[in-house]
Design a protein around this motif. Sequence first.
Motif, PDB file in Angstrom:
ATOM      1  N   ASP A 110       0.817  -1.211   0.000  1.00  0.00           N
ATOM      2  CA  ASP A 110       0.000   0.000   0.000  1.00  0.00           C
ATOM      3  C   ASP A 110       0.850   1.259   0.000  1.00  0.00           C
ATOM      4  O   ASP A 110       0.535   2.240  -0.668  1.00  0.00           O
ATOM      5  N   HIS A 111       1.974   1.207   0.750  1.00  0.00           N
ATOM      6  CA  HIS A 111       2.763   2.440   0.843  1.00  0.00           C
ATOM      7  C   HIS A 111       3.457   2.768  -0.474  1.00  0.00           C
ATOM      8  O   HIS A 111       3.872   3.889  -0.688  1.00  0.00           O
ATOM      9  N   ASP A 112       3.598   1.792  -1.376  1.00  0.00           N
ATOM     10  CA  ASP A 112       4.188   2.093  -2.674  1.00  0.00           C
ATOM     11  C   ASP A 112       3.326   3.102  -3.433  1.00  0.00           C
ATOM     12  O   ASP A 112       3.825   3.989  -4.121  1.00  0.00           O
ATOM     13  N   LEU A 113       2.015   2.961  -3.305  1.00  0.00           N
ATOM     14  CA  LEU A 113       1.109   3.852  -4.017  1.00  0.00           C
ATOM     15  C   LEU A 113       1.195   5.278  -3.486  1.00  0.00           C
ATOM     16  O   LEU A 113       1.026   6.237  -4.239  1.00  0.00           O
ATOM     17  N   GLU A 114       1.491   5.412  -2.191  1.00  0.00           N
ATOM     18  CA  GLU A 114       1.559   6.745  -1.593  1.00  0.00           C
ATOM     19  C   GLU A 114       2.742   7.545  -2.125  1.00  0.00           C
ATOM     20  O   GLU A 114       2.750   8.760  -2.066  1.00  0.00           O
ATOM     21  N   LEU A 115       3.768   6.866  -2.619  1.00  0.00           N
ATOM     22  CA  LEU A 115       4.958   7.550  -3.101  1.00  0.00           C
ATOM     23  C   LEU A 115       4.844   7.968  -4.556  1.00  0.00           C
ATOM     24  O   LEU A 115       5.727   8.637  -5.086  1.00  0.00           O
ATOM     25  N   ARG A 116       3.779   7.540  -5.211  1.00  0.00           N
ATOM     26  CA  ARG A 116       3.629   7.852  -6.627  1.00  0.00           C
ATOM     27  C   ARG A 116       3.216   9.317  -6.793  1.00  0.00           C
ATOM     28  O   ARG A 116       2.205   9.749  -6.242  1.00  0.00           O
ATOM     29  N   PRO A 117       3.980  10.124  -7.546  1.00  0.00           N
ATOM     30  CA  PRO A 117       3.618  11.541  -7.690  1.00  0.00           C
ATOM     31  C   PRO A 117       2.364  11.705  -8.551  1.00  0.00           C
ATOM     32  O   PRO A 117       2.061  10.887  -9.420  1.00  0.00           O
ATOM     33  N   THR A 118       1.647  12.774  -8.268  1.00  0.00           N
ATOM     34  CA  THR A 118       0.488  13.112  -9.088  1.00  0.00           C
ATOM     35  C   THR A 118       0.982  13.648 -10.433  1.00  0.00           C
ATOM     36  O   THR A 118       2.157  14.055 -10.557  1.00  0.00           O
ATOM     37  N   PRO A 119       0.111  13.681 -11.439  1.00  0.00           N
ATOM     38  CA  PRO A 119       0.528  14.265 -12.725  1.00  0.00           C
ATOM     39  C   PRO A 119       1.041  15.697 -12.575  1.00  0.00           C
ATOM     40  O   PRO A 119       2.021  16.079 -13.220  1.00  0.00           O
ATOM     41  N   ALA A 120       0.399  16.472 -11.714  1.00  0.00           N
ATOM     42  CA  ALA A 120       0.840  17.856 -11.523  1.00  0.00           C
ATOM     43  C   ALA A 120       2.222  17.909 -10.890  1.00  0.00           C
ATOM     44  O   ALA A 120       3.067  18.739 -11.259  1.00  0.00           O
ATOM     45  N   GLN A 121       2.461  17.021  -9.920  1.00  0.00           N
ATOM     46  CA  GLN A 121       3.778  16.975  -9.287  1.00  0.00           C
ATOM     47  C   GLN A 121       4.858  16.559 -10.275  1.00  0.00           C
ATOM     48  O   GLN A 121       5.960  17.094 -10.278  1.00  0.00           O
ATOM     49  N   THR A 122       4.512  15.605 -11.112  1.00  0.00           N
ATOM     50  CA  THR A 122       5.466  15.158 -12.130  1.00  0.00           C
ATOM     51  C   THR A 122       5.791  16.281 -13.089  1.00  0.00           C
ATOM     52  O   THR A 122       6.966  16.509 -13.436  1.00  0.00           O
ATOM     53  N   GLU A 123       4.771  17.000 -13.538  1.00  0.00           N
ATOM     54  CA  GLU A 123       4.977  18.107 -14.472  1.00  0.00           C
ATOM     55  C   GLU A 123       5.873  19.176 -13.853  1.00  0.00           C
ATOM     56  O   GLU A 123       6.802  19.686 -14.495  1.00  0.00           O
ATOM     57  N   ALA A 124       5.616  19.512 -12.566  1.00  0.00           N
ATOM     58  CA  ALA A 124       6.427  20.528 -11.894  1.00  0.00           C
ATOM     59  C   ALA A 124       7.861  20.048 -11.720  1.00  0.00           C
ATOM     60  O   ALA A 124       8.815  20.822 -11.867  1.00  0.00           O
ATOM     61  N   ALA A 125       8.035  18.773 -11.414  1.00  0.00           N
ATOM     62  CA  ALA A 125       9.372  18.229 -11.195  1.00  0.00           C
ATOM     63  C   ALA A 125      10.184  18.214 -12.480  1.00  0.00           C
ATOM     64  O   ALA A 125      11.401  18.455 -12.459  1.00  0.00           O
ATOM     65  N   LEU A 126       9.533  17.923 -13.589  1.00  0.00           N
ATOM     66  CA  LEU A 126      10.245  17.832 -14.870  1.00  0.00           C
ATOM     67  C   LEU A 126      10.530  19.194 -15.476  1.00  0.00           C
ATOM     68  O   LEU A 126      11.352  19.308 -16.386  1.00  0.00           O
ATOM     69  N   ASN A 127       9.850  20.222 -14.959  1.00  0.00           N
ATOM     70  CA  ASN A 127      10.034  21.566 -15.521  1.00  0.00           C
ATOM     71  C   ASN A 127      10.304  22.583 -14.410  1.00  0.00           C
ATOM     72  O   ASN A 127       9.486  23.478 -14.163  1.00  0.00           O
ATOM     73  N   PRO A 128      11.440  22.441 -13.726  1.00  0.00           N
ATOM     74  CA  PRO A 128      11.734  23.383 -12.642  1.00  0.00           C
ATOM     75  C   PRO A 128      11.990  24.781 -13.194  1.00  0.00           C
ATOM     76  O   PRO A 128      12.405  24.930 -14.361  1.00  0.00           O
ATOM     77  N   PRO A 129      11.735  25.797 -12.392  1.00  0.00           N
ATOM     78  CA  PRO A 129      11.990  27.162 -12.878  1.00  0.00           C
ATOM     79  C   PRO A 129      13.463  27.368 -13.168  1.00  0.00           C
ATOM     80  O   PRO A 129      14.322  26.790 -12.501  1.00  0.00           O
ATOM     81  N   PRO A 130      13.788  28.174 -14.146  1.00  0.00           N
ATOM     82  CA  PRO A 130      15.203  28.400 -14.498  1.00  0.00           C
ATOM     83  C   PRO A 130      15.888  29.320 -13.496  1.00  0.00           C
ATOM     84  O   PRO A 130      15.242  29.997 -12.701  1.00  0.00           O
ATOM     85  N   GLY A 131      17.222  29.315 -13.545  1.00  0.00           N
ATOM     86  CA  GLY A 131      17.999  30.268 -12.755  1.00  0.00           C
ATOM     87  C   GLY A 131      18.194  29.892 -11.308  1.00  0.00           C
ATOM     88  O   GLY A 131      18.598  30.726 -10.499  1.00  0.00           O
ATOM     89  N   ARG A 132      17.919  28.643 -10.959  1.00  0.00           N
ATOM     90  CA  ARG A 132      18.104  28.202  -9.575  1.00  0.00           C
ATOM     91  C   ARG A 132      19.505  27.631  -9.381  1.00  0.00           C
ATOM     92  O   ARG A 132      20.138  27.151 -10.317  1.00  0.00           O
ATOM     93  N   ASN A 133      19.975  27.691  -8.120  1.00  0.00           N
ATOM     94  CA  ASN A 133      21.294  27.139  -7.811  1.00  0.00           C
ATOM     95  C   ASN A 133      21.239  26.383  -6.481  1.00  0.00           C
ATOM     96  O   ASN A 133      20.151  26.157  -5.924  1.00  0.00           O
ATOM     97  N   GLY A 134      22.403  26.001  -5.968  1.00  0.00           N
ATOM     98  CA  GLY A 134      22.438  25.265  -4.710  1.00  0.00           C
ATOM     99  C   GLY A 134      21.835  26.046  -3.559  1.00  0.00           C
ATOM    100  O   GLY A 134      21.236  25.461  -2.655  1.00  0.00           O
ATOM    101  N   GLY A 135      21.987  27.359  -3.599  1.00  0.00           N
ATOM    102  CA  GLY A 135      21.381  28.192  -2.567  1.00  0.00           C
ATOM    103  C   GLY A 135      19.870  28.062  -2.537  1.00  0.00           C
ATOM    104  O   GLY A 135      19.251  28.080  -1.466  1.00  0.00           O
ATOM    105  N   ASP A 136      19.272  27.923  -3.726  1.00  0.00           N
ATOM    106  CA  ASP A 136      17.827  27.727  -3.776  1.00  0.00           C
ATOM    107  C   ASP A 136      17.419  26.415  -3.124  1.00  0.00           C
ATOM    108  O   ASP A 136      16.375  26.330  -2.459  1.00  0.00           O
ATOM    109  N   LEU A 137      18.239  25.385  -3.298  1.00  0.00           N
ATOM    110  CA  LEU A 137      17.930  24.109  -2.645  1.00  0.00           C
ATOM    111  C   LEU A 137      17.956  24.263  -1.127  1.00  0.00           C
ATOM    112  O   LEU A 137      17.168  23.629  -0.411  1.00  0.00           O
ATOM    113  N   VAL A 138      18.858  25.105  -0.623  1.00  0.00           N
ATOM    114  CA  VAL A 138      18.911  25.358   0.814  1.00  0.00           C
ATOM    115  C   VAL A 138      17.621  25.997   1.303  1.00  0.00           C
ATOM    116  O   VAL A 138      16.967  25.507   2.240  1.00  0.00           O
TER     117      VAL A 138
END
Length: 561
Positions: free
Chosen positions: A4-32
Amino acid sequence: MTHDHDLELRPTPAQTEAALNPPPGRNGGDLVVETLAGLGATTVFGLPGQHALGMFDALRRSDLRYIGLRVENNAGFAADAYGRVTGEAAPLLLSTGPGALTSLAALQEAASASAPVLAISSQIPTAGLGGGRHGYLHELPDQAASFRGVVKSVHTVRAASQIPSAIAAAWKSALSAPHGPVWVEIPQDVLLAETSLPVVTAVDAAPEELLPRPELTAVAADLLARAQRPAIIAGGGVVRADASGKLRQLAERLNAPVVTTFGGKGAFPWNHPLSLQSWLEDRHTTDLLEDADVLLVVGSGLGELSSNYHTFAPRGRVIQIEADLGKLESNHPALGIHADARMALQALLETVPERADASARERVSTLLAKVAERIDAQELALEQQVLSSVRRALPDDSPSFWDMTILAYWAWSAFDAKAPNAMHSAQGAGGLGYGFPAALGAAAADPSRPVLAVSGDGGALYSIAELATARQYDLNVTWLIVDDGGYGILREYMTDTFGQATATELSRPDYVALAESFGVPGIRTSPEALEADLTKALAAPGPSVVVLPALLRMFAPTHLG
């Protein structure tokens, strides 16, 4: 097989879209900053520096509020207070080498007081790491080594993908009992390098619960149930664990007198019939605690100040509940229970029966009368008047932050904090300069109520630059400076020991004029006018300074019977 917990880790379509298209101009500081926001941080403290600019530039693209102080050590004190007041891990952003090292005294205080601070420091570029001498500005052979003996845990990052997990692990460490400061190191080039990693959104760093072992609480409950003269010492661990309500329930069930340590101020109601208050530097109190056949110590290591300068020698059984493993039985043999104070007290409440004792409250009132008689015999009316004036002027729900100064030493024993987590001082590590920058951190955490800072003129000189911070962010802090012309407590120590004092007298500024030069209202007061002047200053919005020229004396402690 599908869980059951495998299904909980599956991203939604919106999450997938956002993950595949991150905003430009980010760096390691943004990850912080994205990780901090994902963990729930809202405010960060710090000071920019050359190697850390990637983090500070990323703040511009985040919703985090930045409070910039003028000295890294003061920024550490502000983060310490923010962590104590909110119970959250307070992010502290630092630069490399001198910037990071300047924070060490503040981090030592946070460690001593179990305050959750998340220090994130830059480092020279990865090409210069490895202990060589590459000639980089701020370079240290091993920067992490400077922090390892001070903070709770050290986390080093060497690649952008490590940033979210390292910060999450540090956050979890800071907030797992015992709370404490942690340190994360990230090289300059990792902070500056552009990243295509997705925006950090889901960060799980829930602190681990430190539960008591049931066989130990069973023995403790049996000892307390059979005790004839139980007593309780409540330390800072009760405050950090938000366990004062459970402590009161247990004390009332046992009819056990309670004394709070200087770090545990407010853990038990000051005027409760079972309250011994905080008179630990008093032989009458020490005698009562030594006479207990079962002594319950909650959230204290029974260090120097809590043991009347190591003169305390309990004759009965000691039960010690302590989240810091290294403090268990570090000073006295005990039934050591390694646990969060709240969890352990709850376990005892579930098993300890009611205990009748008509004499307990009488013993408490008799002891407090003896303490008052001893203090009154020392002709210290001025000191008691000043402390009473501060208490009357300060609203009951306002926190106070005290530097290492004679009035604070009085306050440790004689000041009613009115509530848990309301009175704080630098008594953990004992460094100067804590009061004012810590109060700024508390005011940033809760701007709805005034905050009081108390310093001597010696400690005030450590923090003068932060008047600019108070004014820039319009923080509701009133700073009481007791001006006695030097390091007052050291003057007393040296005079008592050597017959005269050396290196304790100070040339100092006109603090009122200095405050006004920063745009902060200032007033010079007197012992007679202190209550009115302090009340007025606390009621006015924004920062203010009240200067009290006064030579206060410390009451004579009694260590020996």
